[in-house]
Motif scaffolding. Structure first.
Motif, PDB file in Angstrom:
ATOM      1  N   ILE A  88       0.832  -1.207   0.000  1.00  0.00           N
ATOM      2  CA  ILE A  88       0.000   0.000   0.000  1.00  0.00           C
ATOM      3  C   ILE A  88       0.864   1.253   0.000  1.00  0.00           C
ATOM      4  O   ILE A  88       0.681   2.154  -0.827  1.00  0.00           O
ATOM      5  CB  ILE A  88      -0.950  -0.002   1.211  1.00  0.00           C
ATOM      6  CG1 ILE A  88      -2.067  -1.028   1.006  1.00  0.00           C
ATOM      7  CG2 ILE A  88      -1.560   1.389   1.424  1.00  0.00           C
ATOM      8  CD1 ILE A  88      -3.050  -1.106   2.156  1.00  0.00           C
ATOM      9  N   GLY A  89       1.817   1.320   0.930  1.00  0.00           N
ATOM     10  CA  GLY A  89       2.598   2.543   1.100  1.00  0.00           C
ATOM     11  C   GLY A  89       3.445   2.902  -0.095  1.00  0.00           C
ATOM     12  O   GLY A  89       3.596   4.091  -0.432  1.00  0.00           O
ATOM     13  N   VAL A 100       6.591   6.061   4.775  1.00  0.00           N
ATOM     14  CA  VAL A 100       8.029   6.348   4.797  1.00  0.00           C
ATOM     15  C   VAL A 100       8.447   6.916   6.149  1.00  0.00           C
ATOM     16  O   VAL A 100       9.494   6.541   6.708  1.00  0.00           O
ATOM     17  CB  VAL A 100       8.412   7.308   3.658  1.00  0.00           C
ATOM     18  CG1 VAL A 100       9.850   7.792   3.806  1.00  0.00           C
ATOM     19  CG2 VAL A 100       8.221   6.633   2.304  1.00  0.00           C
ATOM     20  N   SER A 101       7.639   7.826   6.706  1.00  0.00           N
ATOM     21  CA  SER A 101       8.005   8.438   7.982  1.00  0.00           C
ATOM     22  C   SER A 101       8.045   7.411   9.105  1.00  0.00           C
ATOM     23  O   SER A 101       8.923   7.456   9.975  1.00  0.00           O
ATOM     24  CB  SER A 101       7.039   9.574   8.323  1.00  0.00           C
ATOM     25  OG  SER A 101       5.718   9.078   8.524  1.00  0.00           O
ATOM     26  N   GLN A 102       7.123   6.447   9.088  1.00  0.00           N
ATOM     27  CA  GLN A 102       7.114   5.425  10.131  1.00  0.00           C
ATOM     28  C   GLN A 102       8.338   4.522  10.040  1.00  0.00           C
ATOM     29  O   GLN A 102       9.005   4.232  11.045  1.00  0.00           O
ATOM     30  CB  GLN A 102       5.826   4.599  10.040  1.00  0.00           C
ATOM     31  CG  GLN A 102       5.700   3.525  11.123  1.00  0.00           C
ATOM     32  CD  GLN A 102       6.209   2.177  10.654  1.00  0.00           C
ATOM     33  OE1 GLN A 102       5.813   1.695   9.592  1.00  0.00           O
ATOM     34  NE2 GLN A 102       7.078   1.545  11.429  1.00  0.00           N
ATOM     35  N   VAL A 103       8.664   4.068   8.822  1.00  0.00           N
ATOM     36  CA  VAL A 103       9.835   3.196   8.650  1.00  0.00           C
ATOM     37  C   VAL A 103      11.123   3.948   8.997  1.00  0.00           C
ATOM     38  O   VAL A 103      12.008   3.406   9.674  1.00  0.00           O
ATOM     39  CB  VAL A 103       9.905   2.659   7.211  1.00  0.00           C
ATOM     40  CG1 VAL A 103      11.179   1.831   7.015  1.00  0.00           C
ATOM     41  CG2 VAL A 103       8.676   1.806   6.895  1.00  0.00           C
ATOM     42  N   ALA A 104      11.218   5.209   8.581  1.00  0.00           N
ATOM     43  CA  ALA A 104      12.409   6.004   8.881  1.00  0.00           C
ATOM     44  C   ALA A 104      12.558   6.220  10.376  1.00  0.00           C
ATOM     45  O   ALA A 104      13.669   6.146  10.932  1.00  0.00           O
ATOM     46  CB  ALA A 104      12.324   7.349   8.154  1.00  0.00           C
ATOM     47  N   ALA A 105      11.451   6.486  11.060  1.00  0.00           N
ATOM     48  CA  ALA A 105      11.504   6.689  12.505  1.00  0.00           C
ATOM     49  C   ALA A 105      11.937   5.412  13.215  1.00  0.00           C
ATOM     50  O   ALA A 105      12.743   5.449  14.163  1.00  0.00           O
ATOM     51  CB  ALA A 105      10.143   7.148  13.018  1.00  0.00           C
ATOM     52  N   GLU A 106      11.428   4.278  12.766  1.00  0.00           N
ATOM     53  CA  GLU A 106      11.811   3.013  13.398  1.00  0.00           C
ATOM     54  C   GLU A 106      13.297   2.720  13.164  1.00  0.00           C
ATOM     55  O   GLU A 106      14.001   2.259  14.066  1.00  0.00           O
ATOM     56  CB  GLU A 106      10.960   1.868  12.848  1.00  0.00           C
ATOM     57  CG  GLU A 106      11.185   0.562  13.572  1.00  0.00           C
ATOM     58  CD  GLU A 106      10.068  -0.433  13.339  1.00  0.00           C
ATOM     59  OE1 GLU A 106      10.062  -1.471  14.031  1.00  0.00           O
ATOM     60  OE2 GLU A 106       9.213  -0.187  12.481  1.00  0.00           O
ATOM     61  N   PHE A 107      13.781   3.014  11.967  1.00  0.00           N
ATOM     62  CA  PHE A 107      15.201   2.818  11.665  1.00  0.00           C
ATOM     63  C   PHE A 107      16.062   3.707  12.565  1.00  0.00           C
ATOM     64  O   PHE A 107      17.107   3.278  13.076  1.00  0.00           O
ATOM     65  CB  PHE A 107      15.474   3.135  10.196  1.00  0.00           C
ATOM     66  CG  PHE A 107      16.909   2.971   9.792  1.00  0.00           C
ATOM     67  CD1 PHE A 107      17.427   1.708   9.555  1.00  0.00           C
ATOM     68  CD2 PHE A 107      17.737   4.074   9.653  1.00  0.00           C
ATOM     69  CE1 PHE A 107      18.763   1.539   9.190  1.00  0.00           C
ATOM     70  CE2 PHE A 107      19.073   3.921   9.285  1.00  0.00           C
ATOM     71  CZ  PHE A 107      19.587   2.651   9.054  1.00  0.00           C
ATOM     72  N   ALA A 108      15.616   4.946  12.787  1.00  0.00           N
ATOM     73  CA  ALA A 108      16.365   5.864  13.650  1.00  0.00           C
ATOM     74  C   ALA A 108      16.420   5.347  15.084  1.00  0.00           C
ATOM     75  O   ALA A 108      17.470   5.421  15.746  1.00  0.00           O
ATOM     76  CB  ALA A 108      15.726   7.248  13.612  1.00  0.00           C
ATOM     77  N   LEU A 142       4.194   2.674  16.876  1.00  0.00           N
ATOM     78  CA  LEU A 142       3.304   1.912  16.005  1.00  0.00           C
ATOM     79  C   LEU A 142       1.843   2.108  16.405  1.00  0.00           C
ATOM     80  O   LEU A 142       0.969   2.271  15.546  1.00  0.00           O
ATOM     81  CB  LEU A 142       3.667   0.424  16.058  1.00  0.00           C
ATOM     82  CG  LEU A 142       5.005   0.028  15.437  1.00  0.00           C
ATOM     83  CD1 LEU A 142       5.310  -1.437  15.718  1.00  0.00           C
ATOM     84  CD2 LEU A 142       4.998   0.280  13.937  1.00  0.00           C
ATOM     85  N   ASP A 143       1.587   2.103  17.706  1.00  0.00           N
ATOM     86  CA  ASP A 143       0.216   2.317  18.182  1.00  0.00           C
ATOM     87  C   ASP A 143      -0.284   3.717  17.818  1.00  0.00           C
ATOM     88  O   ASP A 143      -1.448   3.899  17.448  1.00  0.00           O
ATOM     89  CB  ASP A 143       0.139   2.112  19.691  1.00  0.00           C
ATOM     90  CG  ASP A 143       0.306   0.656  20.093  1.00  0.00           C
ATOM     91  OD1 ASP A 143       0.119  -0.221  19.227  1.00  0.00           O
ATOM     92  OD2 ASP A 143       0.635   0.395  21.270  1.00  0.00           O
ATOM     93  N   ALA A 144       0.609   4.707  17.888  1.00  0.00           N
ATOM     94  CA  ALA A 144       0.222   6.079  17.544  1.00  0.00           C
ATOM     95  C   ALA A 144      -0.099   6.198  16.055  1.00  0.00           C
ATOM     96  O   ALA A 144      -1.096   6.827  15.666  1.00  0.00           O
ATOM     97  CB  ALA A 144       1.340   7.046  17.926  1.00  0.00           C
ATOM     98  N   TYR A 145       0.715   5.583  15.213  1.00  0.00           N
ATOM     99  CA  TYR A 145       0.441   5.609  13.775  1.00  0.00           C
ATOM    100  C   TYR A 145      -0.851   4.866  13.458  1.00  0.00           C
ATOM    101  O   TYR A 145      -1.636   5.286  12.598  1.00  0.00           O
ATOM    102  CB  TYR A 145       1.604   4.989  13.002  1.00  0.00           C
ATOM    103  CG  TYR A 145       2.646   5.978  12.550  1.00  0.00           C
ATOM    104  CD1 TYR A 145       2.596   6.551  11.287  1.00  0.00           C
ATOM    105  CD2 TYR A 145       3.699   6.344  13.389  1.00  0.00           C
ATOM    106  CE1 TYR A 145       3.557   7.459  10.869  1.00  0.00           C
ATOM    107  CE2 TYR A 145       4.675   7.250  12.979  1.00  0.00           C
ATOM    108  CZ  TYR A 145       4.594   7.804  11.714  1.00  0.00           C
ATOM    109  OH  TYR A 145       5.545   8.706  11.298  1.00  0.00           O
ATOM    110  N   ALA A 146      -1.077   3.738  14.147  1.00  0.00           N
ATOM    111  CA  ALA A 146      -2.309   2.987  13.920  1.00  0.00           C
ATOM    112  C   ALA A 146      -3.523   3.831  14.255  1.00  0.00           C
ATOM    113  O   ALA A 146      -4.522   3.848  13.508  1.00  0.00           O
ATOM    114  CB  ALA A 146      -2.302   1.705  14.758  1.00  0.00           C
ATOM    115  N   ALA A 147      -3.463   4.538  15.374  1.00  0.00           N
ATOM    116  CA  ALA A 147      -4.579   5.407  15.762  1.00  0.00           C
ATOM    117  C   ALA A 147      -4.801   6.500  14.723  1.00  0.00           C
ATOM    118  O   ALA A 147      -5.954   6.825  14.376  1.00  0.00           O
ATOM    119  CB  ALA A 147      -4.301   6.020  17.132  1.00  0.00           C
TER     120      ALA A 147
END
Length: 453
Positions: free
Chosen positions: A133-134, A385-393, A411-416
């Motif tokens: 999707i992303g 992209v922002s979620q994956v980049a944040a997790e990588f950081a 992850l919970d915040a993005y899901a919400a």
């Protein structure tokens, strides 16, 4: 007259040629003799070539079966590498004896590796779905709009404003959207049982079986204009087309089976050498590699001004990944375990499933009116992209335990956020939801009449 380099048989041979190095490696000695980087490169090229052969086989078969069914088959085959990687880890989790109880004491029970594989299976599945999707839906929408500037495409509506252009989708995909919404709602409940079990398999695989039954009951339609390999074989007699499609399916399936284990293991080792956790490599790099053939095929369709066909394939792929891919994990795991069981996973993977379901919920809200604008595509891409980049950081900057704890919160915040955005769009598009539900019911009734006469 076509030049040799552009002749369909040359193109077919070139794709098959990508698989030859791996077949030579496999035939002449154990792949383990190669170092990780060459293994990943050679096996990855083989999987790429096999995926093209699978896609062409499905397009060739499209002339002889209902188009909806052909697209569904194409979607399954295009993500075959993804299924193979996930099945590998689910099988290893089962044969290693990973259960919810055993994994609670895995550090001392000697099955830590099996529990690790169970988590990798979930990580790979969620990563593949979010990439589809992303990057897939969003990227293809933006590419379609960009390409329409120089080439006429009836599916693109140009509007004034920044990124205001809209891609119009085929309204015949309402059944796929309806079933995808149903599967997404089911997926929200999967983590509540602490694993993927028999009930999840029955419900999710059952949804896909009903969808396929509806697709098969459709009529064989006149195939639109094709180019390249499919066009060449569509012009040949049925006695040539059918065996060709079967050979492409069988050869590619065997090759993917032979290449997927070394490919996945090589990625894990490469990740460790680069200081990246195996989860990150298997969740993002492996699916990105295995999904790339499908995205390339869709770009190929868009380049032929078949944007709607490309999106149909992407949406059908998401449906089968969100039903079959999740549901069959428990089947493969149970076969490895030797009895019916529930594939266990850690709280981090529960959060991954929830954000994946939430992203799917928002994406369906975007498409429920059969359009996707440039702005909506950018939003889908930006959130991903922002979620994956944040997790990588987090992985790079913090100790492992602290990074994982903050990752779950993120992850919970993005899901919400996804859910809130989805509810807002659904509230605006209530009429479109009713239309999709009505279309799905009508298609189901037609299928029932088709099978019971």
């Amino acid at each position: 007259m076509l030049s040799r380099a552009r002749h369909p048989l040359f193109v077919l041979a070139a794709a098959a040629g990508l698989t030859i190095p791996w077949m030579v490696v496999w035939w002449t000695g154990p792949p383990s003799t190669l170092s990780p980087l060459p293994t990943v490169a050679v096996a990855g090229l083989a999987i790429l070539g096999a995926s093209f052969l699978l896609a062409w086989g499905a397009e060739i078969a499209e002339k002889d079966v209902p188009r909806a069914f052909a697209i569904a088959v194409l979607a399954v085959l295009a993500v075959a590498p993804e299924y193979a990687v996930d099945a590998l880890y689910a099988w290893q989790a089962g044969t290693g004896g990973a259960t919810t109880e055993a994994c609670a004491t895995a550090a001392t029970s000697g099955i830590a590796r099996a529990c690790h594989d169970a988590n990798l299976a979930v990580a790979n599945m969620t990563g593949a779905n979010r990439i589809l999707i992303g990057i897939g839906w969003a990227g293809i929408a933006l590419f379609s709009i960009y390409r329409s500037v120089a080439h006429t495409d009836e599916s693109i509506e140009h509007r004034s404003g920044v990124l205001a252009d809209v891609v119009h989708l085929d309204r015949n995909i309402s059944v796929e959207i309806g079933f995808l919404l149903a599967a997404t709602i089911v997926a929200f409940f999967v983590p509540l049982d602490g694993g993927i079990g028999l009930v999840d398999t029955i419900v999710l695989v059952g949804l896909y079986v009903v969808y396929i039954a509806i697709a098969i009951s459709g009529e064989v339609e006149e195939v639109g204009e094709q180019v390249g390999v499919p066009a060449y074989f569509h012009a040949r007699p049925r006695s040539v087309r059918v065996p060709t499609a079967i050979v492409l399916f069988l050869y590619s399936g065997v090759l993917i089976y032979l290449a997927v284990h070394p490919f996945a293991h090589g990625l894990e080792v490469l990740g460790q050498n680069l200081g990246l956790p195996p989860f990150f490599m298997i969740q993002w790099i492996a699916p990105l590699a295995s999904e790339s053939p499908e995205l390339i095929v869709v770009v190929y369709l868009v380049n032929k001004a078949r944007t709607t066909a490309g999106f149909n394939a992407l949406i059908s792929s998401k449906l089968n990944q969100w039903t079959l891919l999740i549901g069959t994990l428990a089947i493969v795991y149970s076969l490895g375990l030797g009895q019916f069981g529930t594939l266990p996973f850690e709280p981090k993977q529960a959060a991954e499933i929830w954000i994946t379901a939430a992203q799917s919920f928002f994406a369906i809200a975007v498409l429920v009116n059969f359009t996707i604008s440039g702005r909506e595509a950018v939003l889908l891409l930006g959130l991903f992209v922002s979620q994956v980049a944040a997790e990588f950081a987090l992985i790079q900057l913090l100790p492992a335990a602290r990074a994982e704890a903050l990752s779950v919160t993120m992850l919970d915040a993005y899901a919400a956020l996804y859910v809130v955005l989805g509810l807002a769009l659904f509230a605006q598009r209530r009429a479109a939801i009713r239309d999709v539900v009505a279309d799905s019911r009508s298609a189901l009734r037609r299928a029932v009449r088709y099978y019971i006469g």
